[in-house]
Design a protein around this motif. Sequence first.
Motif, PDB file in Angstrom:
ATOM      1  N   ALA A 132       0.832  -1.209   0.000  1.00 20.46           N
ATOM      2  CA  ALA A 132       0.000   0.000   0.000  1.00 20.46           C
ATOM      3  C   ALA A 132       0.865   1.258   0.000  1.00 20.46           C
ATOM      4  O   ALA A 132       0.609   2.214  -0.746  1.00 20.46           O
ATOM      5  N   GLU A 133       1.899   1.267   0.832  1.00 21.55           N
ATOM      6  CA  GLU A 133       2.782   2.437   0.845  1.00 21.55           C
ATOM      7  C   GLU A 133       3.498   2.593  -0.490  1.00 21.55           C
ATOM      8  O   GLU A 133       3.600   3.695  -1.038  1.00 21.55           O
ATOM      9  N   ALA A 134       3.987   1.482  -1.035  1.00 22.62           N
ATOM     10  CA  ALA A 134       4.731   1.533  -2.293  1.00 22.62           C
ATOM     11  C   ALA A 134       3.883   2.067  -3.442  1.00 22.62           C
ATOM     12  O   ALA A 134       4.401   2.735  -4.347  1.00 22.62           O
ATOM     13  N   LEU A 135       2.587   1.782  -3.409  1.00 19.32           N
ATOM     14  CA  LEU A 135       1.696   2.195  -4.493  1.00 19.32           C
ATOM     15  C   LEU A 135       0.997   3.524  -4.208  1.00 19.32           C
ATOM     16  O   LEU A 135       0.060   3.895  -4.916  1.00 19.32           O
ATOM     17  N   GLY A 136       1.435   4.217  -3.185  1.00 19.21           N
ATOM     18  CA  GLY A 136       0.935   5.564  -2.934  1.00 19.21           C
ATOM     19  C   GLY A 136      -0.378   5.642  -2.214  1.00 19.21           C
ATOM     20  O   GLY A 136      -1.061   6.674  -2.274  1.00 19.21           O
ATOM     21  N   PHE A 137      -0.781   4.572  -1.510  1.00 21.90           N
ATOM     22  CA  PHE A 137      -2.025   4.627  -0.745  1.00 21.90           C
ATOM     23  C   PHE A 137      -1.856   5.555   0.457  1.00 21.90           C
ATOM     24  O   PHE A 137      -0.742   5.811   0.932  1.00 21.90           O
ATOM     25  N   ASP A 138      -2.989   6.058   0.945  1.00 24.33           N
ATOM     26  CA  ASP A 138      -2.959   7.076   1.998  1.00 24.33           C
ATOM     27  C   ASP A 138      -3.104   6.511   3.401  1.00 24.33           C
ATOM     28  O   ASP A 138      -2.926   7.237   4.379  1.00 24.33           O
ATOM     29  N   GLY A 139      -3.449   5.235   3.529  1.00 21.78           N
ATOM     30  CA  GLY A 139      -3.583   4.659   4.852  1.00 21.78           C
ATOM     31  C   GLY A 139      -4.207   3.280   4.797  1.00 21.78           C
ATOM     32  O   GLY A 139      -4.617   2.796   3.735  1.00 21.78           O
ATOM     33  N   ALA A 140      -4.263   2.642   5.957  1.00 20.45           N
ATOM     34  CA  ALA A 140      -4.835   1.300   6.087  1.00 20.45           C
ATOM     35  C   ALA A 140      -5.667   1.233   7.352  1.00 20.45           C
ATOM     36  O   ALA A 140      -5.380   1.912   8.338  1.00 20.45           O
ATOM     37  N   ALA A 141      -6.708   0.417   7.304  1.00 15.20           N
ATOM     38  CA  ALA A 141      -7.513   0.134   8.495  1.00 15.20           C
ATOM     39  C   ALA A 141      -7.539  -1.366   8.696  1.00 15.20           C
ATOM     40  O   ALA A 141      -7.604  -2.129   7.728  1.00 15.20           O
ATOM     41  N   LEU A 142      -7.453  -1.795   9.940  1.00 18.51           N
ATOM     42  CA  LEU A 142      -7.419  -3.218  10.259  1.00 18.51           C
ATOM     43  C   LEU A 142      -8.439  -3.531  11.331  1.00 18.51           C
ATOM     44  O   LEU A 142      -8.596  -2.772  12.297  1.00 18.51           O
ATOM     45  N   SER A 143      -9.134  -4.666  11.179  1.00 19.67           N
ATOM     46  CA  SER A 143     -10.032  -5.107  12.232  1.00 19.67           C
ATOM     47  C   SER A 143      -9.213  -5.570  13.430  1.00 19.67           C
ATOM     48  O   SER A 143      -8.039  -5.922  13.309  1.00 19.67           O
ATOM     49  N   SER A 144      -9.860  -5.590  14.589  1.00 21.16           N
ATOM     50  CA  SER A 144      -9.145  -5.945  15.824  1.00 21.16           C
ATOM     51  C   SER A 144      -8.635  -7.374  15.832  1.00 21.16           C
ATOM     52  O   SER A 144      -7.720  -7.703  16.597  1.00 21.16           O
ATOM     53  N   ASP A 145      -9.221  -8.250  14.990  1.00 24.60           N
ATOM     54  CA  ASP A 145      -8.772  -9.641  14.963  1.00 24.60           C
ATOM     55  C   ASP A 145      -7.726  -9.906  13.874  1.00 24.60           C
ATOM     56  O   ASP A 145      -7.373 -11.058  13.622  1.00 24.60           O
ATOM     57  N   CYS A 146      -7.202  -8.848  13.250  1.00 22.01           N
ATOM     58  CA  CYS A 146      -6.070  -9.014  12.341  1.00 22.01           C
ATOM     59  C   CYS A 146      -4.809  -9.291  13.154  1.00 22.01           C
ATOM     60  O   CYS A 146      -4.756  -9.059  14.365  1.00 22.01           O
ATOM     61  N   ALA A 147      -3.781  -9.762  12.491  1.00 26.59           N
ATOM     62  CA  ALA A 147      -2.484  -9.908  13.140  1.00 26.59           C
ATOM     63  C   ALA A 147      -2.031  -8.553  13.662  1.00 26.59           C
ATOM     64  O   ALA A 147      -2.303  -7.510  13.055  1.00 26.59           O
ATOM     65  N   ASP A 148      -1.360  -8.564  14.797  1.00 27.83           N
ATOM     66  CA  ASP A 148      -0.892  -7.344  15.436  1.00 27.83           C
ATOM     67  C   ASP A 148       0.111  -6.622  14.532  1.00 27.83           C
ATOM     68  O   ASP A 148       1.125  -7.183  14.132  1.00 27.83           O
ATOM     69  N   ILE A 149      -0.168  -5.350  14.217  1.00 28.09           N
ATOM     70  CA  ILE A 149       0.753  -4.607  13.345  1.00 28.09           C
ATOM     71  C   ILE A 149       2.086  -4.335  14.033  1.00 28.09           C
ATOM     72  O   ILE A 149       3.086  -4.033  13.377  1.00 28.09           O
ATOM     73  N   TRP A 150       2.107  -4.457  15.366  1.00 32.86           N
ATOM     74  CA  TRP A 150       3.341  -4.187  16.110  1.00 32.86           C
ATOM     75  C   TRP A 150       4.114  -5.461  16.451  1.00 32.86           C
ATOM     76  O   TRP A 150       5.089  -5.401  17.201  1.00 32.86           O
ATOM     77  N   SER A 151       3.697  -6.596  15.915  1.00 32.54           N
ATOM     78  CA  SER A 151       4.453  -7.823  16.157  1.00 32.54           C
ATOM     79  C   SER A 151       5.733  -7.787  15.319  1.00 32.54           C
ATOM     80  O   SER A 151       5.773  -7.157  14.248  1.00 32.54           O
ATOM     81  N   PRO A 152       6.797  -8.432  15.791  1.00 27.75           N
ATOM     82  CA  PRO A 152       8.051  -8.428  15.029  1.00 27.75           C
ATOM     83  C   PRO A 152       7.890  -8.936  13.596  1.00 27.75           C
ATOM     84  O   PRO A 152       8.490  -8.390  12.670  1.00 27.75           O
ATOM     85  N   LYS A 153       7.081  -9.973  13.400  1.00 24.17           N
ATOM     86  CA  LYS A 153       6.922 -10.539  12.062  1.00 24.17           C
ATOM     87  C   LYS A 153       6.208  -9.564  11.127  1.00 24.17           C
ATOM     88  O   LYS A 153       6.561  -9.446   9.948  1.00 24.17           O
ATOM     89  N   THR A 154       5.193  -8.868  11.633  1.00 26.44           N
ATOM     90  CA  THR A 154       4.497  -7.880  10.806  1.00 26.44           C
ATOM     91  C   THR A 154       5.419  -6.736  10.446  1.00 26.44           C
ATOM     92  O   THR A 154       5.475  -6.292   9.285  1.00 26.44           O
ATOM     93  N   LEU A 155       6.145  -6.237  11.421  1.00 25.91           N
ATOM     94  CA  LEU A 155       7.065  -5.129  11.184  1.00 25.91           C
ATOM     95  C   LEU A 155       8.132  -5.501  10.165  1.00 25.91           C
ATOM     96  O   LEU A 155       8.463  -4.714   9.274  1.00 25.91           O
ATOM     97  N   ARG A 156       8.666  -6.726  10.275  1.00 23.11           N
ATOM     98  CA  ARG A 156       9.683  -7.162   9.307  1.00 23.11           C
ATOM     99  C   ARG A 156       9.090  -7.283   7.909  1.00 23.11           C
ATOM    100  O   ARG A 156       9.704  -6.870   6.930  1.00 23.11           O
ATOM    101  N   ALA A 157       7.897  -7.875   7.816  1.00 16.13           N
ATOM    102  CA  ALA A 157       7.276  -8.042   6.501  1.00 16.13           C
ATOM    103  C   ALA A 157       6.958  -6.697   5.861  1.00 16.13           C
ATOM    104  O   ALA A 157       6.986  -6.565   4.635  1.00 16.13           O
ATOM    105  N   SER A 158       6.636  -5.713   6.677  1.00 16.82           N
ATOM    106  CA  SER A 158       6.315  -4.380   6.142  1.00 16.82           C
ATOM    107  C   SER A 158       7.568  -3.598   5.775  1.00 16.82           C
ATOM    108  O   SER A 158       7.472  -2.548   5.128  1.00 16.82           O
TER     109      SER A 158
END
Length: 255
Positions: A132-158
């Motif tokens: 999303a960032e690479a393609l110029g999107f302005d933001g993201a919304a996630l439901s509470s049952d998504c993977a934690d955006i602050w987990s090490p694996k999410t941060l690394r993948a992003s």
Amino acid sequence: MVITSRKNDAVKRFRDLFREKSARDSQGVFAVEGDHLCGELAKSDYRIIAAMLTERAAEKYPETAALLKARCGEVAVISGEIAEYISDTKAPQGLFAVAEKPGDVPELSGRRLVLLDGVQDPGNVGTIIRTAEALGFDGAALSSDCADIWSPKTLRASMGSVLRLPCAVGDIAGQVRALRAAGFSVYGAMLDESAARLGEIEFPEKAAVVIGSEGRGISPSVAAECTRAVYIPISGAESLNAAVAAAILLWELSK
């Protein structure tokens, strides 16, 4: 002094933050490791609370080590064994930092947004945010049952995109309603051939797309709020990986 004990309070805290969402949530912080993510964090506006590194890392990554020291003052020096004990990876680079999470949920705006409904694999979540960032999107919304955006694996993948792209976590059905009220058309990605075929849609000025979970897709409550359903025509396979499907959809919206 080099920290060599696993019983050290700071060492135990760092290790817990890399492994326990409950620890990150209760303390309102997150942890990153490695030259790239520590460097991205040090260049961001996030308040860095603490940092640790090995003597070898200080020699190998002097620029990142200097940035961490400039941002948080004293940086604790740890042994290589302690770095392996703290790390969430198989081959740690010996750089670690803890920072405060954002205090407020960002209000999403702009022209292009991606919404994730129950995407539970941290690799998929991080990859979608990075795309999303690479393609110029302005933001993201996630439901509470998504993977934690602050987990090490999410941060690394992003690859650090979580630190830069506004990400709101909460009620996705409510987020869809709010976006539609703000003039967005919201498209739900669904495996339904009665839906609009991707490639035959002319997306409006303000558009958002919802990506559903890997197993069940978009939840009925969220699907009911979407402006229109859209599907990616495929053959030879039942479905696409969530991150791959998202990349195709986001590319179409970005054109």
